[in-house]
Design a protein around this motif. Structure first.
Motif, PDB file in Angstrom:
ATOM      1  N   THR A 168       0.836  -1.204   0.000  1.00  0.00           N
ATOM      2  CA  THR A 168       0.000   0.000   0.000  1.00  0.00           C
ATOM      3  C   THR A 168       0.870   1.252   0.000  1.00  0.00           C
ATOM      4  O   THR A 168       0.671   2.166  -0.810  1.00  0.00           O
ATOM      5  N   LEU A 169       1.846   1.303   0.889  1.00  0.00           N
ATOM      6  CA  LEU A 169       2.704   2.482   0.999  1.00  0.00           C
ATOM      7  C   LEU A 169       3.567   2.650  -0.248  1.00  0.00           C
ATOM      8  O   LEU A 169       3.761   3.777  -0.735  1.00  0.00           O
ATOM      9  N   ALA A 170       4.058   1.537  -0.794  1.00  0.00           N
ATOM     10  CA  ALA A 170       4.883   1.625  -2.004  1.00  0.00           C
ATOM     11  C   ALA A 170       4.067   2.130  -3.185  1.00  0.00           C
ATOM     12  O   ALA A 170       4.546   2.950  -3.983  1.00  0.00           O
ATOM     13  N   THR A 171       2.840   1.673  -3.303  1.00  0.00           N
ATOM     14  CA  THR A 171       1.979   2.097  -4.413  1.00  0.00           C
ATOM     15  C   THR A 171       1.638   3.577  -4.308  1.00  0.00           C
ATOM     16  O   THR A 171       1.562   4.285  -5.317  1.00  0.00           O
ATOM     17  N   LEU A 172       1.445   4.062  -3.083  1.00  0.00           N
ATOM     18  CA  LEU A 172       1.105   5.470  -2.887  1.00  0.00           C
ATOM     19  C   LEU A 172       2.221   6.392  -3.367  1.00  0.00           C
ATOM     20  O   LEU A 172       1.978   7.570  -3.620  1.00  0.00           O
ATOM     21  N   GLY A 173       3.414   5.850  -3.512  1.00  0.00           N
ATOM     22  CA  GLY A 173       4.525   6.663  -3.989  1.00  0.00           C
ATOM     23  C   GLY A 173       4.354   7.136  -5.419  1.00  0.00           C
ATOM     24  O   GLY A 173       4.992   8.115  -5.830  1.00  0.00           O
ATOM     25  N   HIS A 174       3.479   6.471  -6.182  1.00  0.00           N
ATOM     26  CA  HIS A 174       3.305   6.903  -7.574  1.00  0.00           C
ATOM     27  C   HIS A 174       1.840   7.024  -7.998  1.00  0.00           C
ATOM     28  O   HIS A 174       1.554   7.463  -9.118  1.00  0.00           O
ATOM     29  N   VAL A 175       0.899   6.659  -7.125  1.00  0.00           N
ATOM     30  CA  VAL A 175      -0.500   6.815  -7.496  1.00  0.00           C
ATOM     31  C   VAL A 175      -1.368   6.912  -6.246  1.00  0.00           C
ATOM     32  O   VAL A 175      -1.093   6.269  -5.230  1.00  0.00           O
ATOM     33  N   ASP A 176      -2.394   7.750  -6.285  1.00  0.00           N
ATOM     34  CA  ASP A 176      -3.431   7.835  -5.255  1.00  0.00           C
ATOM     35  C   ASP A 176      -2.927   8.275  -3.875  1.00  0.00           C
ATOM     36  O   ASP A 176      -3.560   7.968  -2.854  1.00  0.00           O
ATOM     37  N   ALA A 177      -1.830   9.021  -3.832  1.00  0.00           N
ATOM     38  CA  ALA A 177      -1.333   9.494  -2.531  1.00  0.00           C
ATOM     39  C   ALA A 177      -2.353  10.359  -1.824  1.00  0.00           C
ATOM     40  O   ALA A 177      -2.384  10.414  -0.586  1.00  0.00           O
ATOM     41  N   VAL A 178      -3.212  11.026  -2.594  1.00  0.00           N
ATOM     42  CA  VAL A 178      -4.219  11.916  -2.008  1.00  0.00           C
ATOM     43  C   VAL A 178      -5.172  11.150  -1.098  1.00  0.00           C
ATOM     44  O   VAL A 178      -5.789  11.728  -0.201  1.00  0.00           O
ATOM     45  N   HIS A 179      -5.302   9.839  -1.317  1.00  0.00           N
ATOM     46  CA  HIS A 179      -6.175   9.014  -0.477  1.00  0.00           C
ATOM     47  C   HIS A 179      -5.370   8.116   0.475  1.00  0.00           C
ATOM     48  O   HIS A 179      -5.932   7.202   1.073  1.00  0.00           O
ATOM     49  N   GLY A 180      -4.092   8.375   0.612  1.00  0.00           N
ATOM     50  CA  GLY A 180      -3.207   7.452   1.313  1.00  0.00           C
ATOM     51  C   GLY A 180      -3.588   7.174   2.750  1.00  0.00           C
ATOM     52  O   GLY A 180      -3.606   6.017   3.187  1.00  0.00           O
ATOM     53  N   LEU A 181      -3.867   8.219   3.518  1.00  0.00           N
ATOM     54  CA  LEU A 181      -4.197   8.023   4.930  1.00  0.00           C
ATOM     55  C   LEU A 181      -5.454   7.169   5.064  1.00  0.00           C
ATOM     56  O   LEU A 181      -5.520   6.273   5.928  1.00  0.00           O
ATOM     57  N   TYR A 182      -6.438   7.417   4.220  1.00  0.00           N
ATOM     58  CA  TYR A 182      -7.670   6.623   4.264  1.00  0.00           C
ATOM     59  C   TYR A 182      -7.376   5.157   3.969  1.00  0.00           C
ATOM     60  O   TYR A 182      -7.871   4.262   4.672  1.00  0.00           O
ATOM     61  N   TYR A 183      -6.561   4.887   2.967  1.00  0.00           N
ATOM     62  CA  TYR A 183      -6.245   3.498   2.631  1.00  0.00           C
ATOM     63  C   TYR A 183      -5.562   2.776   3.795  1.00  0.00           C
ATOM     64  O   TYR A 183      -5.836   1.608   4.059  1.00  0.00           O
ATOM     65  N   VAL A 184      -4.672   3.481   4.464  1.00  0.00           N
ATOM     66  CA  VAL A 184      -3.967   2.861   5.600  1.00  0.00           C
ATOM     67  C   VAL A 184      -4.952   2.539   6.721  1.00  0.00           C
ATOM     68  O   VAL A 184      -4.905   1.452   7.313  1.00  0.00           O
ATOM     69  N   LEU A 185      -5.848   3.468   7.016  1.00  0.00           N
ATOM     70  CA  LEU A 185      -6.844   3.227   8.061  1.00  0.00           C
ATOM     71  C   LEU A 185      -7.743   2.038   7.702  1.00  0.00           C
ATOM     72  O   LEU A 185      -8.027   1.178   8.552  1.00  0.00           O
ATOM     73  N   ILE A 186      -8.200   1.989   6.445  1.00  0.00           N
ATOM     74  CA  ILE A 186      -9.073   0.899   6.030  1.00  0.00           C
ATOM     75  C   ILE A 186      -8.310  -0.419   5.950  1.00  0.00           C
ATOM     76  O   ILE A 186      -8.893  -1.490   6.182  1.00  0.00           O
ATOM     77  N   HIS A 187      -7.028  -0.364   5.662  1.00  0.00           N
ATOM     78  CA  HIS A 187      -6.212  -1.589   5.702  1.00  0.00           C
ATOM     79  C   HIS A 187      -6.299  -2.241   7.081  1.00  0.00           C
ATOM     80  O   HIS A 187      -6.526  -3.452   7.201  1.00  0.00           O
TER      81      HIS A 187
END
Length: 522
Positions: A53-72
């Motif tokens: 998740t964190l590696a992918t956020l480095g090149h796409v969808d960083a704007v939603h990163g915190l939400y993705y981590v919480l939902i993970h």
């Protein structure tokens, strides 16, 4: 003098009760609608290793990163389903409601708090957010809690409140970059200070102003790396169409009263009545009424004005759901007007019931099986596979459809349980292993080659369509449904050339599932 702990806790009984009610109202039947494409992105990003998740956020969808981590982390506990993916949104709506009730009560007491809270929980945009496995409901919660803390900071002038405000402002921007505009909303309210905030000390205006500047600047500095990363991925909003005449519908209906023009009409009548009432009898409006109305209007109008100016000058970024953090201001304004014009609880209750009735068609529609954007039926396809495919069967997905921005393999990514025990002949690499938003797939040639030993191939593909259809989504986004015939696709022709024939073809909503078997089995 500070109140005893027991009294302070007692003050939260009403907000907590209304917050719990909002969670139940928002969460009810939220598991019925099929997942749609945006929610598939949520599941794809959150239902994988945190490293990926964190590696992918480095090149796409960083704007939603915190939400993705919480939902993970949420998925680690509760698993993935339509209801579990959306439950955090219902909880967030409850938090937003509780905070808004507490905020309204500071301006107009219990009566105003109840009216505002109930109005907020039936607002069509809010009932929509409660059923969406995206960050919007959390954005609502954070924007409302941050506003509450800002008002507490102005009322008390205590550094602890300002520190909390700075932390919440940073988290808000990290959760959703558009929320940064709320700092300007807050700046306007700080400038007004004791002129609009009950019990605020005008002698502390300069101190509060300096605290606000320090807290907001610290918040921006804290999240500046994420802001820079997100701005570097700004191509992700390149799909937003230019502004045109549809912006009027977006502002008047879609952004707050989604799919409910009736609610928009009722709300408009209430607001016009309020303005008329203030014009003809301003003395009836208390300091708290005027203060709450000012806060509400600033909350609603400043972000709208800024985004509209930016969109006209530099390119459109104005999408109805992106300004969801202004919705609490709408409920606050409606609540103040209802509270002031309705002289009794009976009349106030009648007004709120009228709003609830106006929102009911939208509420029901949002919770229909195909109630999500465009009527997507990813979950319907997943349920069909679970019910009909046998262990060892093969499954393939149409790689391109006219109305979806990615392959129909998103069905498997949003509902991985649907292909348990099946052989996914088109899957090359799962997203977790390659640190991408979506799985990678083989070409049609390679997919068919891998299917040659299959006894049954279930093909998830677009539905049969004789003519072009267009669906005008909100904010002038057009979904194009081109004519489609499965027998004209490369996937069918190559499977047919390998000896596969159609056994069954089951239409769903937009999709269909075709069962193909070797001709030797017939």
């Amino acid at each position: 003098m500070a109140l005893p702990l027991g009294q302070r806790l007692a003050q939260w009984r009403l907000p907590a009760l209304l917050g719990l009610t909002a969670t139940v109202v928002g969460g009810a039947w939220s598991g019925r609608p099929s997942f749609w494409w945006d929610e598939a992105a949520t599941v794809s990003m959150a239902d994988r290793s945190l490293r990926s998740t964190l590696a992918t956020l480095g090149h796409v969808d960083a704007v939603h990163g915190l939400y993705y981590v919480l939902i993970h982390w949420w998925f680690q506990v509760f698993g993935v389903s339509e209801f579990s993916a959306r439950a955090p949104s219902a909880l967030a709506v409850g938090i937003a409601t509780a905070a808004l009730v507490a905020l309204a009560r500071m301006f107009g007491g219990t009566r105003l708090g109840v009216i505002v809270g109930v109005t907020f929980m039936v607002l069509p945009r809010v009932t929509w957010a409660a059923t969406e496995a995206r960050s919007y409901a959390m954005v609502l919660a954070l924007s409302t809690v941050t506003m509450l803390v800002l008002v507490c900071s102005l009322r008390t002038s205590k550094r602890a409140w300002w520190i909390l405000y700075g932390v919440l402002a940073a988290v808000s921007v990290a959760l959703f970059l558009y929320s940064a505009v709320l700092l300007l909303v807050h700046a306007v309210i700080v400038v007004f200070g004791a002129k609009v905030i009950p019990d605020a000390d005008s002698k502390r205006n300069r101190f509060n102003g300096l605290c606000f500047v320090g807290a907001s600047a610290s918040a921006v500095l804290l999240v500046s790396p994420l802001i820079a990363l997100s701005l570097g991925q700004s191509r992700q909003v390149s799909w937003i169409p230019p502004l045109d005449r549809h912006i009027f519908t977006t502002i008047a209906v879609d952004q707050w009263f989604l799919s409910s023009p009736l609610f928009a009409v009722v709300a408009g009548i209430i607001v016009l009545s309020g303005f008329a009432g203030y014009f003809f009898a301003p003395s009836r409006w208390t300091f708290g009424d005027r203060g709450a109305s000012t806060v509400a209007l600033v909350w609603m109008l400043v972000p709208m004005a800024l985004f509209l100016v930016y969109s006209f000058v530099l390119g459109n970024i104005y999408i109805d759901r992106y300004v969801i953090f202004t919705a609490p201001g709408v409920a606050l304004l409606l609540g103040v007007i209802i509270s002031r014009l309705a002289s009794s609880w009976v009349l106030a209750s009648a007004a709120v019931i009228l709003l609830a009735a106006a929102s009911l068609p939208a509420y029901v529609g949002q919770r229909e099986p195909w109630g999500k954007s465009g009527g997507m039926d990813y979950s319907t396809a997943a349920d069909f596979l679970k019910a009909n495919a046998n262990a060892g069967d093969c499954v393939a997905f149409q790689p391109v459809v006219s109305w979806a921005p990615s392959s129909l393999h998103a069905v498997a990514e949003v509902r991985p349980d649907s292909i348990d025990g099946l052989r996914d002949v088109g899957l090359a690499h799962d997203a977790n292993s390659i640190d991408e938003l979506w799985d990678s797939e083989y070409s049609v040639d390679e997919t068919v080659e891998r299917a040659q030993n299959c006894q049954t191939v279930w093909v998830v593909t677009d539905g049969e369509r004789q003519s072009y259809e267009a669906l005008l989504h909100t904010a002038n986004v057009v979904w194009n449904f081109e004519p489609f015939h499965f027998i004209d696709t490369e996937l069918f022709m190559q499977l047919s050339a390998r000896g596969f024939v159609v056994e069954t073809a089951t239409p769903l909503h937009h999709l269909q599932i075709v069962q193909m078997v070797p001709s030797t089995r017939r």
